[in-house]
Design a protein around this motif. Sequence first.
Motif, PDB file in Angstrom:
ATOM      1  N   SER A  23       0.816  -1.217   0.000  1.00 52.46           N
ATOM      2  CA  SER A  23       0.000   0.000   0.000  1.00 52.46           C
ATOM      3  C   SER A  23       0.849   1.265   0.000  1.00 52.46           C
ATOM      4  CB  SER A  23      -0.936   0.001   1.217  1.00 52.46           C
ATOM      5  OG  SER A  23      -1.941  -0.978   1.082  1.00 52.46           O
ATOM      6  N   ASN A  24       1.906   1.286   0.819  1.00 52.89           N
ATOM      7  CA  ASN A  24       2.747   2.479   0.891  1.00 52.89           C
ATOM      8  C   ASN A  24       3.487   2.726  -0.421  1.00 52.89           C
ATOM      9  OD1 ASN A  24       2.114   3.210   3.569  1.00 52.89           O
ATOM     10  ND2 ASN A  24       3.534   1.685   4.362  1.00 52.89           N
ATOM     11  N   LYS A  25       3.921   1.645  -1.069  1.00 54.16           N
ATOM     12  CA  LYS A  25       4.615   1.774  -2.352  1.00 54.16           C
ATOM     13  C   LYS A  25       3.689   2.369  -3.410  1.00 54.16           C
ATOM     14  CE  LYS A  25       7.076  -1.028  -5.820  1.00 54.16           C
ATOM     15  NZ  LYS A  25       7.530  -2.405  -6.161  1.00 54.16           N
ATOM     16  N   ILE A  26       2.448   1.886  -3.449  1.00 59.40           N
ATOM     17  CA  ILE A  26       1.486   2.395  -4.426  1.00 59.40           C
ATOM     18  C   ILE A  26       1.116   3.836  -4.101  1.00 59.40           C
ATOM     19  CG2 ILE A  26      -0.883   2.154  -5.267  1.00 59.40           C
ATOM     20  CD1 ILE A  26      -0.512  -0.876  -5.036  1.00 59.40           C
ATOM     21  N   GLN A  27       0.930   4.130  -2.817  1.00 61.06           N
ATOM     22  CA  GLN A  27       0.625   5.501  -2.413  1.00 61.06           C
ATOM     23  C   GLN A  27       1.713   6.459  -2.890  1.00 61.06           C
ATOM     24  OE1 GLN A  27      -0.589   7.513   1.775  1.00 61.06           O
ATOM     25  NE2 GLN A  27       1.422   6.572   1.765  1.00 61.06           N
ATOM     26  N   ASP A  28       2.968   6.087  -2.670  1.00 61.98           N
ATOM     27  CA  ASP A  28       4.085   6.947  -3.072  1.00 61.98           C
ATOM     28  C   ASP A  28       4.117   7.136  -4.587  1.00 61.98           C
ATOM     29  OD1 ASP A  28       4.750   7.085  -0.421  1.00 61.98           O
ATOM     30  OD2 ASP A  28       6.418   5.657  -0.545  1.00 61.98           O
ATOM     31  N   LYS A  29       3.874   6.061  -5.329  1.00 67.40           N
ATOM     32  CA  LYS A  29       3.893   6.140  -6.795  1.00 67.40           C
ATOM     33  C   LYS A  29       2.783   7.055  -7.302  1.00 67.40           C
ATOM     34  CE  LYS A  29       3.464   3.242 -10.968  1.00 67.40           C
ATOM     35  NZ  LYS A  29       4.422   4.048 -11.760  1.00 67.40           N
ATOM     36  N   PHE A  30       1.586   6.888  -6.767  1.00 66.41           N
ATOM     37  CA  PHE A  30       0.458   7.700  -7.210  1.00 66.41           C
ATOM     38  C   PHE A  30       0.674   9.170  -6.855  1.00 66.41           C
ATOM     39  CE2 PHE A  30      -4.116   9.089  -6.469  1.00 66.41           C
ATOM     40  CZ  PHE A  30      -4.376   9.295  -7.814  1.00 66.41           C
ATOM     41  N   GLU A  31       1.221   9.439  -5.683  1.00 67.62           N
ATOM     42  CA  GLU A  31       1.431  10.830  -5.282  1.00 67.62           C
ATOM     43  C   GLU A  31       2.548  11.486  -6.086  1.00 67.62           C
ATOM     44  OE1 GLU A  31       1.603  10.953  -0.991  1.00 67.62           O
ATOM     45  OE2 GLU A  31      -0.581  10.673  -0.855  1.00 67.62           O
ATOM     46  N   GLU A  32       3.511  10.708  -6.553  1.00 64.62           N
ATOM     47  CA  GLU A  32       4.514  11.247  -7.472  1.00 64.62           C
ATOM     48  C   GLU A  32       3.862  11.620  -8.804  1.00 64.62           C
ATOM     49  OE1 GLU A  32       7.762  12.108  -7.358  1.00 64.62           O
ATOM     50  OE2 GLU A  32       7.534  11.865  -5.187  1.00 64.62           O
ATOM     51  N   GLU A  33       2.918  10.794  -9.250  1.00 64.69           N
ATOM     52  CA  GLU A  33       2.198  11.097 -10.489  1.00 64.69           C
ATOM     53  C   GLU A  33       1.360  12.367 -10.326  1.00 64.69           C
ATOM     54  OE1 GLU A  33      -0.029   7.653 -11.663  1.00 64.69           O
ATOM     55  OE2 GLU A  33       1.737   6.352 -11.707  1.00 64.69           O
ATOM     56  N   ILE A  34       0.762  12.532  -9.155  1.00 64.49           N
ATOM     57  CA  ILE A  34      -0.024  13.741  -8.883  1.00 64.49           C
ATOM     58  C   ILE A  34       0.869  14.980  -8.966  1.00 64.49           C
ATOM     59  CG2 ILE A  34      -1.298  14.996  -7.094  1.00 64.49           C
ATOM     60  CD1 ILE A  34      -2.337  12.240  -6.131  1.00 64.49           C
ATOM     61  N   LYS A  35       2.049  14.899  -8.353  1.00 65.08           N
ATOM     62  CA  LYS A  35       2.980  16.037  -8.358  1.00 65.08           C
ATOM     63  C   LYS A  35       3.442  16.381  -9.771  1.00 65.08           C
ATOM     64  CE  LYS A  35       4.849  15.221  -3.711  1.00 65.08           C
ATOM     65  NZ  LYS A  35       6.048  14.791  -2.937  1.00 65.08           N
ATOM     66  N   SER A  36       3.706  15.340 -10.567  1.00 67.44           N
ATOM     67  CA  SER A  36       4.217  15.564 -11.924  1.00 67.44           C
ATOM     68  C   SER A  36       3.119  15.934 -12.912  1.00 67.44           C
ATOM     69  CB  SER A  36       4.941  14.311 -12.418  1.00 67.44           C
ATOM     70  OG  SER A  36       4.018  13.245 -12.632  1.00 67.44           O
ATOM     71  N   GLY A  37       1.860  15.658 -12.535  1.00 67.21           N
ATOM     72  CA  GLY A  37       0.750  15.910 -13.449  1.00 67.21           C
ATOM     73  C   GLY A  37       0.607  14.851 -14.518  1.00 67.21           C
ATOM     74  N   ASN A  38       1.338  13.749 -14.369  1.00 64.89           N
ATOM     75  CA  ASN A  38       1.296  12.662 -15.352  1.00 64.89           C
ATOM     76  C   ASN A  38       0.669  11.424 -14.703  1.00 64.89           C
ATOM     77  OD1 ASN A  38       1.748  11.047 -17.613  1.00 64.89           O
ATOM     78  ND2 ASN A  38       3.834  10.527 -16.975  1.00 64.89           N
ATOM     79  N   ILE A  39      -0.655  11.361 -14.720  1.00 61.17           N
ATOM     80  CA  ILE A  39      -1.372  10.259 -14.080  1.00 61.17           C
ATOM     81  C   ILE A  39      -1.376   9.041 -14.996  1.00 61.17           C
ATOM     82  CG2 ILE A  39      -3.553   9.505 -13.062  1.00 61.17           C
ATOM     83  CD1 ILE A  39      -2.184  11.751 -11.523  1.00 61.17           C
ATOM     84  N   GLU A  40      -0.847   7.922 -14.485  1.00 61.73           N
ATOM     85  CA  GLU A  40      -0.829   6.675 -15.248  1.00 61.73           C
ATOM     86  C   GLU A  40      -1.898   5.701 -14.763  1.00 61.73           C
ATOM     87  OE1 GLU A  40       3.062   4.984 -15.259  1.00 61.73           O
ATOM     88  OE2 GLU A  40       4.048   6.867 -15.797  1.00 61.73           O
ATOM     89  N   ALA A  41      -2.293   5.817 -13.502  1.00 63.04           N
ATOM     90  CA  ALA A  41      -3.274   4.894 -12.924  1.00 63.04           C
ATOM     91  C   ALA A  41      -4.687   5.273 -13.341  1.00 63.04           C
ATOM     92  CB  ALA A  41      -3.168   4.908 -11.406  1.00 63.04           C
ATOM     93  N   ASP A  42      -5.503   4.257 -13.565  1.00 60.75           N
ATOM     94  CA  ASP A  42      -6.938   4.472 -13.761  1.00 60.75           C
ATOM     95  C   ASP A  42      -7.693   4.213 -12.461  1.00 60.75           C
ATOM     96  OD1 ASP A  42      -7.061   5.081 -16.604  1.00 60.75           O
ATOM     97  OD2 ASP A  42      -6.432   3.005 -16.913  1.00 60.75           O
ATOM     98  N   VAL A  43      -7.383   3.085 -11.834  1.00 59.18           N
ATOM     99  CA  VAL A  43      -8.074   2.674 -10.608  1.00 59.18           C
ATOM    100  C   VAL A  43      -7.037   2.392  -9.529  1.00 59.18           C
ATOM    101  CG1 VAL A  43      -9.613   0.965  -9.560  1.00 59.18           C
ATOM    102  CG2 VAL A  43     -10.008   1.725 -11.916  1.00 59.18           C
ATOM    103  N   ILE A  44      -7.284   2.940  -8.326  1.00 66.02           N
ATOM    104  CA  ILE A  44      -6.380   2.777  -7.181  1.00 66.02           C
ATOM    105  C   ILE A  44      -7.065   1.929  -6.122  1.00 66.02           C
ATOM    106  CG2 ILE A  44      -5.049   3.960  -5.394  1.00 66.02           C
ATOM    107  CD1 ILE A  44      -4.083   4.765  -8.047  1.00 66.02           C
ATOM    108  N   HIS A  45      -6.315   0.953  -5.592  1.00 62.37           N
ATOM    109  CA  HIS A  45      -6.876   0.071  -4.558  1.00 62.37           C
ATOM    110  C   HIS A  45      -5.781  -0.260  -3.555  1.00 62.37           C
ATOM    111  CE1 HIS A  45      -7.682  -4.272  -3.302  1.00 62.37           C
ATOM    112  NE2 HIS A  45      -8.506  -3.530  -2.600  1.00 62.37           N
ATOM    113  N   VAL A  46      -5.817   0.402  -2.381  1.00 66.87           N
ATOM    114  CA  VAL A  46      -4.828   0.160  -1.331  1.00 66.87           C
ATOM    115  C   VAL A  46      -5.518   0.158   0.029  1.00 66.87           C
ATOM    116  CG1 VAL A  46      -2.878   1.129  -2.609  1.00 66.87           C
ATOM    117  CG2 VAL A  46      -4.259   2.620  -1.150  1.00 66.87           C
TER     118      VAL A  46
END
Length: 353
Positions: free
Chosen positions: A73-96
């Motif tokens: 969960s923490n790994k996915i959280q960090d990855k998604f929040e990096e995408e948020i910061k960069s403005g480059n969202i790769e995820a469609d659905v998040i489940h943690v």
Amino acid sequence: MIKMKIVLLLLLMPIINIKYAYSEPDSAVIAEAMKEGKLVWYSSAVKDACWRILYEFEETYPFIETTLFQGGSNKIQDKFEEEIKSGNIEADVIHVSLPTAFHRWRDGGNLAEYHSKEYAAFPPQYKDDGWWASARNITVCIAYNSQTLPSDKAPKTWSDLLDEKWDGKLIVGNPLLYGTRQVQYYALRTEFGKEFWHRISELAQRVEKPRELKEFFLDPKSQVSVTYLGYFYDRYSIKLGEPVRAVWPKDGVPLVQSPVAIAKNSPHPNAAKLFLDFILSREGQALFQVLAGDYSVRDDVPPMPGKLPFDELNIIPIDWDDFEYRKQEYLMEFQELFDKQLQKNLLEETEGK
């Protein structure tokens, strides 16, 4: 493709035939999803369960090719929040398994609002209408080695663990590493006070990894795990026949919600809607429950064989805002309690030589 990756997995897994009707998706959503043709799912669930879920989704929607990013969960959280910061969202659905993260993402405008028809089947405390619902519900329980401890001698409550007879025979997972243990520490700290964990620190040894937990149960001197996840019992005992038995304590069961939601500005928003509907449907929940070994809170999903029905569990309620507020304080408290005990044990060993 996911289908290619799990051919061997399907041969090894038991046949699961779960077919229920679920809400028909909007034809316009299907049409747009066909144009998108892809779905990216970030999930902290066990990998083989994720692959099977995606396989069944592709069987239902063969025009969508799926991609899985699986991790803690923490790994996915960090990855998604990096995408948020960069403005480059790769995820469609998040489940943690981090309910407070979904509150933060919702408030920060990082989740897409979607009113799935499947939300109606979820109790209010297990959803945030328009934003997410808890796709898996992970229980934390007591487990014991049935080869070294008869069932009538096994602890039935958390309070039973405080007896001197368990000295050196208990293990505790480290909440510094796993979110589920953080929730357990908070729940039992709230329910029984700091004194409970102080006493446990005097009796138990701390383990860092799930592999060490398995090694513990193979040790004839060891008997009881204080921090055992309900789905471990399903995977290792019910399915593999290992000598581990679980007890969901009568004086309270910590439960970790594992929400699922659609990312704002996701690359395939309509495919994401179809997948969210699928995973929250009666069929998707029944399948996920069997594959992952965690509870569904839908009352139209049958209970899992060999486990207590969900409505018979004495769930300890969690104030998630308070949990987030006290998390760092309690993690430091755990570290202090168990480090002190470790130092004491080392000193006693040194003096005894």
